[in-house]
Design a protein around this motif. Structure first.
Motif, PDB file in Angstrom:
ATOM      1  N   GLU A 166       0.829  -1.214   0.000  1.00 22.76           N
ATOM      2  CA  GLU A 166       0.000   0.000   0.000  1.00 22.76           C
ATOM      3  C   GLU A 166       0.862   1.262   0.000  1.00 22.76           C
ATOM      4  O   GLU A 166       0.584   2.217  -0.737  1.00 22.76           O
ATOM      5  CB  GLU A 166      -0.924  -0.013   1.221  1.00 22.76           C
ATOM      6  N   GLU A 167       1.902   1.268   0.823  1.00 24.93           N
ATOM      7  CA  GLU A 167       2.745   2.459   0.930  1.00 24.93           C
ATOM      8  C   GLU A 167       3.598   2.676  -0.311  1.00 24.93           C
ATOM      9  O   GLU A 167       3.794   3.802  -0.764  1.00 24.93           O
ATOM     10  CB  GLU A 167       3.626   2.354   2.170  1.00 24.93           C
ATOM     11  N   LYS A 168       4.086   1.584  -0.889  1.00 25.19           N
ATOM     12  CA  LYS A 168       4.974   1.695  -2.047  1.00 25.19           C
ATOM     13  C   LYS A 168       4.206   2.048  -3.328  1.00 25.19           C
ATOM     14  O   LYS A 168       4.707   2.798  -4.169  1.00 25.19           O
ATOM     15  CB  LYS A 168       5.747   0.393  -2.238  1.00 25.19           C
ATOM     16  N   TYR A 169       2.971   1.504  -3.457  1.00 27.50           N
ATOM     17  CA  TYR A 169       2.245   1.657  -4.724  1.00 27.50           C
ATOM     18  C   TYR A 169       0.964   2.486  -4.590  1.00 27.50           C
ATOM     19  O   TYR A 169       0.214   2.602  -5.553  1.00 27.50           O
ATOM     20  CB  TYR A 169       1.926   0.270  -5.298  1.00 27.50           C
ATOM     21  N   HIS A 170       0.723   3.051  -3.416  1.00 28.52           N
ATOM     22  CA  HIS A 170      -0.407   3.960  -3.204  1.00 28.52           C
ATOM     23  C   HIS A 170      -1.737   3.323  -3.612  1.00 28.52           C
ATOM     24  O   HIS A 170      -2.523   3.894  -4.381  1.00 28.52           O
ATOM     25  CB  HIS A 170      -0.183   5.272  -3.961  1.00 28.52           C
ATOM     26  N   VAL A 171      -1.970   2.120  -3.100  1.00 29.45           N
ATOM     27  CA  VAL A 171      -3.206   1.399  -3.380  1.00 29.45           C
ATOM     28  C   VAL A 171      -3.746   0.845  -2.068  1.00 29.45           C
ATOM     29  O   VAL A 171      -2.973   0.442  -1.190  1.00 29.45           O
ATOM     30  CB  VAL A 171      -2.956   0.254  -4.396  1.00 29.45           C
ATOM     31  N   ASN A 172      -5.053   0.882  -1.899  1.00 32.21           N
ATOM     32  CA  ASN A 172      -5.683   0.311  -0.714  1.00 32.21           C
ATOM     33  C   ASN A 172      -6.057  -1.145  -0.982  1.00 32.21           C
ATOM     34  O   ASN A 172      -6.717  -1.446  -1.981  1.00 32.21           O
ATOM     35  CB  ASN A 172      -6.935   1.109  -0.329  1.00 32.21           C
ATOM     36  N   ILE A 173      -5.634  -2.039  -0.097  1.00 30.51           N
ATOM     37  CA  ILE A 173      -5.883  -3.472  -0.273  1.00 30.51           C
ATOM     38  C   ILE A 173      -6.780  -3.966   0.860  1.00 30.51           C
ATOM     39  O   ILE A 173      -6.500  -3.719   2.030  1.00 30.51           O
ATOM     40  CB  ILE A 173      -4.563  -4.269  -0.275  1.00 30.51           C
ATOM     41  N   GLU A 174      -7.842  -4.649   0.494  1.00 32.60           N
ATOM     42  CA  GLU A 174      -8.757  -5.238   1.476  1.00 32.60           C
ATOM     43  C   GLU A 174      -8.413  -6.717   1.644  1.00 32.60           C
ATOM     44  O   GLU A 174      -8.457  -7.475   0.684  1.00 32.60           O
ATOM     45  CB  GLU A 174     -10.208  -5.079   1.000  1.00 32.60           C
ATOM     46  N   ILE A 175      -8.048  -7.103   2.847  1.00 32.18           N
ATOM     47  CA  ILE A 175      -7.843  -8.526   3.139  1.00 32.18           C
ATOM     48  C   ILE A 175      -9.210  -9.119   3.444  1.00 32.18           C
ATOM     49  O   ILE A 175      -9.851  -8.759   4.433  1.00 32.18           O
ATOM     50  CB  ILE A 175      -6.887  -8.737   4.330  1.00 32.18           C
ATOM     51  N   ILE A 176      -9.687 -10.004   2.586  1.00 32.46           N
ATOM     52  CA  ILE A 176     -11.063 -10.474   2.700  1.00 32.46           C
ATOM     53  C   ILE A 176     -11.135 -11.873   3.313  1.00 32.46           C
ATOM     54  O   ILE A 176     -10.216 -12.676   3.184  1.00 32.46           O
ATOM     55  CB  ILE A 176     -11.787 -10.453   1.335  1.00 32.46           C
ATOM     56  N   SER A 177     -12.245 -12.144   3.954  1.00 38.65           N
ATOM     57  CA  SER A 177     -12.501 -13.457   4.541  1.00 38.65           C
ATOM     58  C   SER A 177     -12.878 -14.450   3.456  1.00 38.65           C
ATOM     59  O   SER A 177     -13.193 -14.075   2.315  1.00 38.65           O
ATOM     60  CB  SER A 177     -13.643 -13.361   5.552  1.00 38.65           C
ATOM     61  N   GLY A 178     -12.879 -15.732   3.809  1.00 38.35           N
ATOM     62  CA  GLY A 178     -13.324 -16.750   2.862  1.00 38.35           C
ATOM     63  C   GLY A 178     -14.772 -16.560   2.462  1.00 38.35           C
ATOM     64  O   GLY A 178     -15.140 -16.778   1.294  1.00 38.35           O
ATOM     65  N   ASP A 179     -15.636 -16.124   3.394  1.00 38.19           N
ATOM     66  CA  ASP A 179     -17.046 -15.870   3.079  1.00 38.19           C
ATOM     67  C   ASP A 179     -17.194 -14.739   2.072  1.00 38.19           C
ATOM     68  O   ASP A 179     -17.991 -14.823   1.133  1.00 38.19           O
ATOM     69  CB  ASP A 179     -17.817 -15.513   4.354  1.00 38.19           C
ATOM     70  N   ARG A 180     -16.441 -13.671   2.295  1.00 40.18           N
ATOM     71  CA  ARG A 180     -16.487 -12.528   1.371  1.00 40.18           C
ATOM     72  C   ARG A 180     -15.963 -12.947  -0.004  1.00 40.18           C
ATOM     73  O   ARG A 180     -16.521 -12.552  -1.043  1.00 40.18           O
ATOM     74  CB  ARG A 180     -15.646 -11.391   1.946  1.00 40.18           C
ATOM     75  N   GLU A 181     -14.936 -13.749  -0.018  1.00 35.67           N
ATOM     76  CA  GLU A 181     -14.388 -14.254  -1.278  1.00 35.67           C
ATOM     77  C   GLU A 181     -15.447 -15.061  -2.029  1.00 35.67           C
ATOM     78  O   GLU A 181     -15.633 -14.903  -3.240  1.00 35.67           O
ATOM     79  CB  GLU A 181     -13.160 -15.121  -0.984  1.00 35.67           C
ATOM     80  N   ALA A 182     -16.167 -15.914  -1.306  1.00 37.24           N
ATOM     81  CA  ALA A 182     -17.222 -16.725  -1.926  1.00 37.24           C
ATOM     82  C   ALA A 182     -18.316 -15.844  -2.514  1.00 37.24           C
ATOM     83  O   ALA A 182     -18.819 -16.110  -3.620  1.00 37.24           O
ATOM     84  CB  ALA A 182     -17.807 -17.691  -0.900  1.00 37.24           C
ATOM     85  N   ASP A 183     -18.695 -14.789  -1.806  1.00 37.03           N
ATOM     86  CA  ASP A 183     -19.733 -13.887  -2.305  1.00 37.03           C
ATOM     87  C   ASP A 183     -19.318 -13.217  -3.608  1.00 37.03           C
ATOM     88  O   ASP A 183     -20.121 -13.093  -4.554  1.00 37.03           O
ATOM     89  CB  ASP A 183     -20.051 -12.814  -1.261  1.00 37.03           C
ATOM     90  N   LEU A 184     -18.068 -12.772  -3.682  1.00 37.79           N
ATOM     91  CA  LEU A 184     -17.581 -12.112  -4.895  1.00 37.79           C
ATOM     92  C   LEU A 184     -17.496 -13.104  -6.060  1.00 37.79           C
ATOM     93  O   LEU A 184     -17.790 -12.760  -7.211  1.00 37.79           O
ATOM     94  CB  LEU A 184     -16.221 -11.468  -4.638  1.00 37.79           C
ATOM     95  N   ILE A 185     -17.074 -14.328  -5.768  1.00 37.06           N
ATOM     96  CA  ILE A 185     -17.012 -15.364  -6.807  1.00 37.06           C
ATOM     97  C   ILE A 185     -18.405 -15.644  -7.351  1.00 37.06           C
ATOM     98  O   ILE A 185     -18.605 -15.764  -8.574  1.00 37.06           O
ATOM     99  CB  ILE A 185     -16.362 -16.644  -6.249  1.00 37.06           C
ATOM    100  N   PHE A 186     -19.393 -15.742  -6.470  1.00 39.31           N
ATOM    101  CA  PHE A 186     -20.776 -15.946  -6.891  1.00 39.31           C
ATOM    102  C   PHE A 186     -21.251 -14.789  -7.771  1.00 39.31           C
ATOM    103  O   PHE A 186     -21.865 -14.998  -8.831  1.00 39.31           O
ATOM    104  CB  PHE A 186     -21.683 -16.095  -5.670  1.00 39.31           C
ATOM    105  N   SER A 187     -20.948 -13.546  -7.362  1.00 37.36           N
ATOM    106  CA  SER A 187     -21.357 -12.378  -8.140  1.00 37.36           C
ATOM    107  C   SER A 187     -20.758 -12.392  -9.535  1.00 37.36           C
ATOM    108  O   SER A 187     -21.426 -12.017 -10.515  1.00 37.36           O
ATOM    109  CB  SER A 187     -20.936 -11.091  -7.417  1.00 37.36           C
ATOM    110  N   GLY A 188     -19.503 -12.829  -9.642  1.00 35.98           N
ATOM    111  CA  GLY A 188     -18.872 -12.895 -10.954  1.00 35.98           C
ATOM    112  C   GLY A 188     -19.403 -14.028 -11.799  1.00 35.98           C
ATOM    113  O   GLY A 188     -19.721 -13.853 -12.987  1.00 35.98           O
ATOM    114  N   THR A 189     -19.553 -15.202 -11.198  1.00 35.73           N
ATOM    115  CA  THR A 189     -19.961 -16.384 -11.957  1.00 35.73           C
ATOM    116  C   THR A 189     -21.355 -16.224 -12.537  1.00 35.73           C
ATOM    117  O   THR A 189     -21.617 -16.615 -13.676  1.00 35.73           O
ATOM    118  CB  THR A 189     -19.899 -17.641 -11.065  1.00 35.73           C
ATOM    119  N   LYS A 190     -22.277 -15.646 -11.781  1.00 35.96           N
ATOM    120  CA  LYS A 190     -23.648 -15.527 -12.279  1.00 35.96           C
ATOM    121  C   LYS A 190     -23.767 -14.495 -13.412  1.00 35.96           C
ATOM    122  O   LYS A 190     -24.795 -14.439 -14.085  1.00 35.96           O
ATOM    123  CB  LYS A 190     -24.613 -15.212 -11.143  1.00 35.96           C
ATOM    124  N   LYS A 191     -22.717 -13.690 -13.623  1.00 35.45           N
ATOM    125  CA  LYS A 191     -22.676 -12.806 -14.787  1.00 35.45           C
ATOM    126  C   LYS A 191     -22.099 -13.515 -16.011  1.00 35.45           C
ATOM    127  O   LYS A 191     -22.282 -13.078 -17.141  1.00 35.45           O
ATOM    128  CB  LYS A 191     -21.832 -11.563 -14.480  1.00 35.45           C
TER     129      LYS A 191
END
Length: 322
Positions: free
Chosen positions: A97-122
């Motif tokens: 984050e400090e070197k490349y000026h980007v905010n990174i969210e460390i996500i849980s396995g549940d959150r990861e599953a939700d995002l995968i579902f959102s992508g797959t159904k598209k």
């Protein structure tokens, strides 16, 4: 508005750059991936090695350059299994984050599953049939049981391919005893999954992410006529899967390196991934198998758009067909 989505996975860092305008339909400008192997050498000790950190920084040098070229105004970045489980994961994220000026969210396995579902159904149109969606990662595997209306069950298992590879250190080619050991371990870790698949009478498995992409690429390399539209998903006939499965089991590392369509990042991992998929199919009675070209990063993109759209825009948001 130009948006970049970065998926900081265990084996690869994936970049997606898209343009979003008043139509509400994102236009994909760039897809690229970088073999950082962030989990290599340390994942089962819950550490990100110095060598992996250097590979990650090299990847971010390029990711930053590409984002600047496309004049990206919004970046979404997600760190998954290898980083969230590492003792120095927060330290690593802070460094990036400090070197490349980007905010990174460390996500849980549940959150990861939700995002995968959102992508797959598209990527693949779901209906009232209850299906299983599987994302095979290097650090974890996310499995979602859902239809077009809701998620019925989901879980994230720390059974990613890098974890299994370093735990079992299989022979090359892999031998039958090792296959049996891996399957017995999977059985001991996923009892609740097979119960859920049975309860919901799941017969269709949709696979997202790298291993399933590799199956598709190797099949299409063998039979180019199979590469038909829509490009967002692909049916893998079970007979074709079983043939490839046996081919991978019998192959050496050098032979897989020469296989047309083989992703170099998957050369070491595809055998264990194939064992995982095959075991899931035979234990659950799956009869249909699909590959989804969309996964976490596409899910994050569409989620962001939907949250930032007006009600009229939301009605016309749709997947991009290539």
């Amino acid at each position: 508005m130009r948006i970049s989505v970065i998926d900081l996975g265990t084996n690869t860092f994936n970049l997606l750059v898209a343009e979003w305008d008043e139509t509400g339909i994102p236009k994909i400008l760039n897809r690229s991936k970088y073999a950082t192997k962030i989990g290599k050498g340390g994942i089962n000790n819950n550490i990100i090695t110095d060598e992996a950190i250097e590979r990650a920084k090299n990847a971010f040098d390029t990711i930053t350059e590409i984002s600047n070229q496309f004049e990206v105004s919004k970046t979404l970045a997600f760190a998954t299994s290898a980083i969230r489980s590492a003792e120095n994961g927060n330290e690593f994220v802070k460094l990036i984050e400090e070197k490349y000026h980007v905010n990174i969210e460390i996500i849980s396995g549940d959150r990861e599953a939700d995002l995968i579902f959102s992508g797959t159904k598209k990527a693949i149109e779901l209906n009232h049939e209850v299906v299983a969606i599987l994302d095979i990662g290097g650090g974890s595997n996310e499995i979602i049981i859902a239809n077009n209306e809701k998620i019925f069950w989901k879980n994230s298992y720390p059974l990613g391919m890098t974890r299994l590879l370093e735990k079992f250190n299989p022979t090359d080619p892999i031998n039958k005893n090792m296959i049996r050991d891996i399957e017995e371990y999977l059985k001991s870790q996923m009892t609740d999954l097979f119960e859920a698949l049975d309860i919901h009478s799941v017969k269709t498995l949709i696979g997202s992410s790298g291993s399933f992409d590799t199956f598709k690429q190797v099949l299409v390399a063998k039979s180019p006529e199979l590469n038909v539209f829509p490009a967002t998903h692909f049916e893998i006939k079970l007979k074709d899967f079983f043939k490839l499965h046996q081919l991978f089991l019998a192959s050496s590392l050098e032979e897989r390196e020469q296989m047309p369509g083989m992703d170099p990042v998957r050369v070491e991992l595809i055998v264990i991934a194939s064992i995982f998929i095959n075991y899931l199919i035979k234990e659950s009675g799956i009869s249909k198998l699909f590959q989804s070209s969309f996964a976490l990063k596409e899910g994050a993109l569409f989620e962001f758009i939907e949250k930032n759209s007006s009600p009229s825009d939301e009605d016309i948001i749709t997947e991009q067909k290539k």
